[in-house]
Design a protein around this motif. Structure first.
Motif, PDB file in Angstrom:
ATOM      1  N   GLU A  62       2.527   9.276   0.656  1.00 30.59           N
ATOM      2  CA  GLU A  62       3.888   9.212   1.184  1.00 30.59           C
ATOM      3  C   GLU A  62       4.191   7.816   1.722  1.00 30.59           C
ATOM      4  N   ARG A  63       3.232   7.230   2.428  1.00 28.82           N
ATOM      5  CA  ARG A  63       3.420   5.883   2.976  1.00 28.82           C
ATOM      6  C   ARG A  63       3.576   4.860   1.851  1.00 28.82           C
ATOM      7  N   SER A  64       2.832   5.049   0.752  1.00 27.68           N
ATOM      8  CA  SER A  64       2.922   4.110  -0.369  1.00 27.68           C
ATOM      9  C   SER A  64       4.302   4.153  -1.029  1.00 27.68           C
ATOM     10  N   PHE A  65       5.024   5.248  -0.823  1.00 24.32           N
ATOM     11  CA  PHE A  65       6.382   5.374  -1.361  1.00 24.32           C
ATOM     12  C   PHE A  65       7.442   5.047  -0.312  1.00 24.32           C
ATOM     13  N   GLY A  66       7.005   4.455   0.787  1.00 25.74           N
ATOM     14  CA  GLY A  66       7.941   3.965   1.787  1.00 25.74           C
ATOM     15  C   GLY A  66       8.321   4.940   2.881  1.00 25.74           C
ATOM     16  N   LEU A  67       7.712   6.112   2.899  1.00 15.76           N
ATOM     17  CA  LEU A  67       8.026   7.065   3.971  1.00 15.76           C
ATOM     18  C   LEU A  67       7.264   6.671   5.232  1.00 15.76           C
ATOM     19  N   ASP A  68       7.891   6.901   6.363  1.00 15.26           N
ATOM     20  CA  ASP A  68       7.278   6.578   7.651  1.00 15.26           C
ATOM     21  C   ASP A  68       6.398   7.748   8.080  1.00 15.26           C
TER      22      ASP A  68
END
Length: 101
Positions: free
Chosen positions: A31-37
């Motif tokens: 999720e973080r790699s896709f820009g989610l915080d």
């Protein structure tokens, strides 16, 4: 269930919990790699393991009266949680996966 007595963690249950938390960390990192915080720690803390022992015994086929002695969670709440888990497992098993077109 977040408010119940601590379960008796056998080696098998501890290993299962560890694997679940590893998968949760992997999901958070994707999720973080896709820009989610997404915080790995916060995401892992959303998972509650208070009923892990009783659910494990239920899955092995132990009698309900013996299972409810393992927890201080009210019978109705415990039964509801088991019913939801049973439903989710069967829904996932009954699903058909179609190839992407």
């Amino acid at each position: 269930q977040s408010k119940c007595s601590d379960p008796n963690y056998t080696d098998r249950l501890s290993e299962g919990k560890k694997k679940i938390l590893e998968v949760v960390a992997d999901i958070a990192n994707v999720e973080r790699s896709f820009g989610l915080d997404t915080s790995v720690e916060e995401y892992q803390n959303e998972f509650k393991f208070g009923l892990i022992e009783v659910v494990y015994e239920w899955a092995k086929g132990e009698e309900f009266l013996k299972i409810i002695e393992l927890t201080d969670v009210l019978e109705g709440i415990f039964y509801l949680k088991l019913s939801l888990a049973y439903h989710n497992i069967h829904c996932r098993c009954d699903c058909q996966v179609y190839p992407a077109s």
